[in-house]
Structure formats: C-alpha cells, structure tokens
Design a protein around this motif. Sequence first.
Motif, mmCIF file in Angstrom:
data_model
loop_
_atom_site.group_PDB
_atom_site.id
_atom_site.type_symbol
_atom_site.label_atom_id
_atom_site.label_comp_id
_atom_site.label_asym_id
_atom_site.label_seq_id
_atom_site.Cartn_x
_atom_site.Cartn_y
_atom_site.Cartn_z
ATOM 1 N N ALA A 431 0.832 -1.203 0.000
ATOM 2 C CA ALA A 431 0.000 0.000 0.000
ATOM 3 C C ALA A 431 0.868 1.256 0.000
ATOM 4 O O ALA A 431 0.539 2.251 -0.666
ATOM 5 N N GLY A 434 1.910 2.018 -3.371
ATOM 6 C CA GLY A 434 0.832 2.264 -4.312
ATOM 7 C C GLY A 434 0.456 1.066 -5.156
ATOM 8 O O GLY A 434 -0.233 1.207 -6.179
ATOM 9 N N ILE A 436 -1.420 -1.509 -4.093
ATOM 10 C CA ILE A 436 -2.803 -1.862 -3.766
ATOM 11 C C ILE A 436 -3.427 -0.680 -3.030
ATOM 12 O O ILE A 436 -2.712 0.126 -2.412
ATOM 13 N N PRO A 437 -4.737 -0.559 -3.066
ATOM 14 C CA PRO A 437 -5.396 0.513 -2.311
ATOM 15 C C PRO A 437 -5.223 0.301 -0.808
ATOM 16 O O PRO A 437 -5.105 -0.837 -0.331
ATOM 17 N N ALA A 438 -5.230 1.379 -0.060
ATOM 18 C CA ALA A 438 -5.062 1.284 1.386
ATOM 19 C C ALA A 438 -6.174 0.478 2.037
ATOM 20 O O ALA A 438 -5.950 -0.231 3.025
ATOM 21 N N ASP A 439 -7.393 0.573 1.479
ATOM 22 C CA ASP A 439 -8.506 -0.152 2.092
ATOM 23 C C ASP A 439 -8.508 -1.642 1.764
ATOM 24 O O ASP A 439 -9.367 -2.392 2.229
ATOM 25 N N ALA A 440 -7.521 -2.083 0.922
ATOM 26 C CA ALA A 440 -7.444 -3.505 0.575
ATOM 27 C C ALA A 440 -6.442 -4.262 1.440
ATOM 28 O O ALA A 440 -6.302 -5.479 1.301
#
Length: 650
Positions: A431, A434, A436-440
């Motif tokens: 994350a 960048g 993966i999205p932070a919420d993933a």
Amino acid sequence: MDANEYLPMFLAESREHLQELNLAVVRVEEAPDDVETVGEIFRIAHSLKGMSATMGFERIAALTHAMEDVFELLRQRRGGLERKAVDVLLECLDTLDETLETIAVDAEERLDEAPLVAKLKALVREPAPQPPAAQPVELEAVPAAIDGRPVLHAVLELDANALMPSVRAYMALVALSDHGEIVASVPTEETVEQFDGRVVEVWLATDHETDAIEAAALDVPDVASATVEEPGATVATTVVKAKPSTAASQTAPRHRSPVTSTVRVDAERLDQLMHLMGELVIHRTHAESLASRASTPGLQQAMQDLARTSQALQTMVMQVRMIPVEAVFLRLPRLVRDLSARLDKKVELVLSGSDTELDRTVVDALGDPLVHLVRNALDHGLEPPEQRAAASKEPAGTLEISAHHAGGSVLITVSDDGRGVDPAAVARKAAERGLIPADAVSSIDVPRAVELLFTPGFSTSEQTSDVSGRGVGMDAVRATIRKLGGEVLVQSEPGTGTIAQIRLPLTLAIVVALVVESRGVPFGIQLDRVERTLKLDDYPVRSVAGQRMLVLRDGVLPVVDLAASLGHGPSATARHAVIVRGGDRRLALAVELLVGQQELVTRPLPQELAGESGVTSGAVLPNGQIALIVDCDAIASRASGNAVSIPAAA
C-alpha cells in the motif's frame, strides 16, 4: 613445454579444485574430525600447487604452498581450525578464483600473494613438522624394506594422448605419497616439471595393500594402467640416471576400466552437436510427413528404422549435455556459512538430490535464481536464535535444498522453517508503494501476499543491505526461470516456514509440445503444461465482470483468446480450448485448430521479438512455418479473475 597449449585444461581443472576446496573447508569446519575430508583437502591442494608450478604460475603455487601449512594444522589439532583461520583460507580461495579469471582473459597472473601469505604464516605460530624429504637422486639402490615396511615398486603408464604429462606425474607422486614414504621415483619431485615421458616409477615404503595403491594411482587423470609389486629383495637401480624402458611390460598392468574414462569436450562443440541434432529432428519429421502420403514399397519400414536410430542418437546427445545440479549446489554451503555469520543466525543446511541431471545450459542459468532464494530464506525467512527460542523453535534454523526428476521436468525446492510470509506486513508495504489501495490491506491473504513479492522492485526490508533489500530478488528469479521455460511457485505458512519450488525442463533445445493454430498462426504449448483439450461448444461459457469463464466440473476457468493475447487480433472461430497450468493458476486457451503433438527444436527469438511477453522461443515446423512457443506463466499472470478459487456450478 608450451603452457598456452594446456591453459584451457589447467583453468578447467583448477576451477574444479577451488570449488571442491571451498566445499571441503566448510565441511571440515563443521566436522573437524572428518579424516577423509582432511585427506581430500591435502590431495586437492597438492594437485593445484603442482599444476600451477608446472604451468609457470609461481604466485599461485606460492600461495597454495602457504595454505598447506595451515591445512597441516588440521592434522595436528583436535577440534579443527579456529573460525579466523577458516576465514583466511576462504579469502585465499576467493583470491585464487579471481586470479584464474584474469588468467582466462589475458593469460597473465595478476596476484599479489604476499599479504595473504603473511596472514597464513601468522596463523601457523610454529612451522609444522615436515617428514624428511626423500632424496632419490643420491640413491644407487632401493632396499627391500624400511623401518619394517616393505618397499613396493609401482609402475604407472600415462595415456598416450595425455596433454600434461608433467602435471599428471606430479599428481601421481602426490597420490602415492598419501599411502606411504616415497623412497625413490622417476621422475623425482625436483625434476617432474621437465618430465615429458609416459612411464612413472615409484618405490614406496608402505603397509597399505597393493590394490589400494593401484586404485589411488588410477584415480589420477590420464593414468591408463598401474602395476604395484613387492620386489622381495634389494633392488639395484640407478633410479635417476636410468630411464625405464621395459618395466611397464614386465608384469600385467592393471588397466583403468573404459567405463570410467572421461574426455573433456569444449562447450561450443556440444552446442554445435545439439544444433545439428535439432536439424536432424526437423528433417526427420518432414520426411515422416512426406512418407505418410507416399505409397513406395518399403518406405514406411525405412522411415521407422530411421526414426528409431535418430531417436536413439537424440537421446545420447541429450545425455552427453546432461550434468548434475551438484555444479550449482557446491557453492551453497560456502554461501550459507558466510551469510549466516553476517546475519548472526544459526543455520543447518540440508542438501539432497545433487546427482539430479539437467541440461548444461539450464544448470548454467540456475545459479543466480537459486542464490536469490537462499539469500531471501536466510535474511527474511529464518529468525535469529533469540526469536526462534521465543517461538519454541530450535536455535538453529533448517534450510533444505533438494532436486528430483518429475516427468520431463526437474523440481528444485528451497524450504525453511522460519517465520513465513506475513501477509499484513506485505500488504502494508504494498500500500505504501501504491501497488494496492489502502482499504485492501486487510483483505490480503497469504497467496496474494506471495504474488505481491514477485512485483518488480518490491521489498519488505526496512533497510538496504548487501544481502537483500534492494528490490531485485523475487522478480528477477521469476524472470530468469521463465526464460528457461520453467515456473516458480511459493507456498508459505506464517510462523512455520516457506517453500519455494522451481520447475525446469530437462533441456531447452528440444521440447515436446502441442501444436495449435489461431488466426492461421501456429503456436506450440509445452506438453507438460497441458492438462487436457476440449470443444468449447460442449461446455457452458459465462461472462463474469466482462471476463469469459468456462464452467467445468472441477472449477470455473478464465477463457483467454490465444491469438488476441499475443497481438494477432481476436479469433471469431475459436472452437477448442486447451486447459493449461500457468504459475499457480489454470486457464483455458481458446484456439481454432488442434494440430497435434510434435517434437520441436527451439531457437532463440530475434532481438526485436525477444522482449515480447507471452512467448519464450520459436521453432521450425516440418512445413517450414515458424511456431512461437507460448509462455503460459506470462499469459496466466495477465488473465483476470482467480482461476482456482471460483467454485463450479453444481
């Protein structure tokens, strides 16, 4: 003698000696009382020193001679050598290896041995006691016994084609000296550098059996026969002044078995032989195709005979190119020793399957990926002793490296009992970069975390070091293995350990493939990646989030248009599906025509196509067309959806 004539042989044998010394020194550090390894170290060092002196590389010989004084401590001290002494010896071996590389480039011995010799002498506080040297030059007669030991007369005959008789003679003297005291010899140790004959005579005071002495002599390269006899009385001889003429023929010599004889062949000749063999396979396949449409009497039988003979020849050529993976495994004990000391970790290395054979080209390219995996296991996988104790583990971690055949492939496994992959830590780092999205982050499981580790430039290390943390590890491993037509799979269990498995083809030159066509273009799919083929009309195909999915009893697989995925445009008439394995996924490749199974001789792609993703190489078909060999791993990594976890409809 003309040293340049023998330089390639000297370099090849010296490299083997250094590799064996590295392994033996590390082994004897772990097991100081291993008498056999100690003896092996002395034999190798003696041979290396003698070869170097004979070739005129006096600096190498001087350094090796100083190393022998330290090796002598192994015989005198219980408990082996101190770590400092082993470090100095390994530094000497590294320096000798670098020197050989400079000699290979410009035939010059660029070596300043004085600092290393000084370090070696500092380790030897008192000169090691040396047995009195034999002085055969002054002898006029050889006694029948010395100190109650009989004096045996050994006659060794070198092969007529031996290129380095002086080196072989020296090696023979060294080999026999391990079995007793050399009373006299022709040539002597002082005159061996000028020796250019074919018969070596040695008078040896020994209690060893004649069979053991003969075996030791026959172990020396280029020794064709050996005879050892007990004179039984004083033998009057001018051992230096008289050149033996008929001694070798007075008794029946013991000959080296032809089964164990070896010949060194230049690697380029093997490559040329493989190329010609590949051309023969292409011509044979073409001839078989023509014969199948002809009605000439006896032609089919003649083609069968030709096919049988050429296949036997092909098998033999492939076997000649095969070498054991031991060539790569030999460097690992030294690597593990150095890294574990630098990381302050305790590691037990277990090697198995070193005799598993692979094509020389594959073995040559395997070294760097395997080193990457070992470095990752030691740096990221295995914990320091205090952390292992807190986790109720043994202080020393276990690193197991194995190789074995599996069908037409070789599986090489690197496993450790360390901390395993932490999916949360990997997700947080991904994350931050960048990826993966932070919420993933919370949804990343172990398989997904493992896949993130293969992202170019990805690393979980907080600090860059010379061990790892530069982001050039796992992605480089995958890229190299894919170029070899193989695949890398990683499984991990947090707190328990990690298993990395490399699957490689036995050879890169000839592959068995399923040939298919799509949009009129032929492609080859390696047969060991193919599970089965089927007609698309016989099974339901659904659309899931814009991706066509093939519904089977054992899962739902993404359907990939093969021609479109390789830049040839979509196929409107794809009627067949080839179920293949790529990485840790299964997928269905949609094609128009199934041509059939064929042996294909692969060729590297032209420079303008070499970087294309989705194909690994090319091959000429019997009809003259070029078939591109499909990279199943690359295509699978681009396929959307999870080809394994989607449940099939009931």
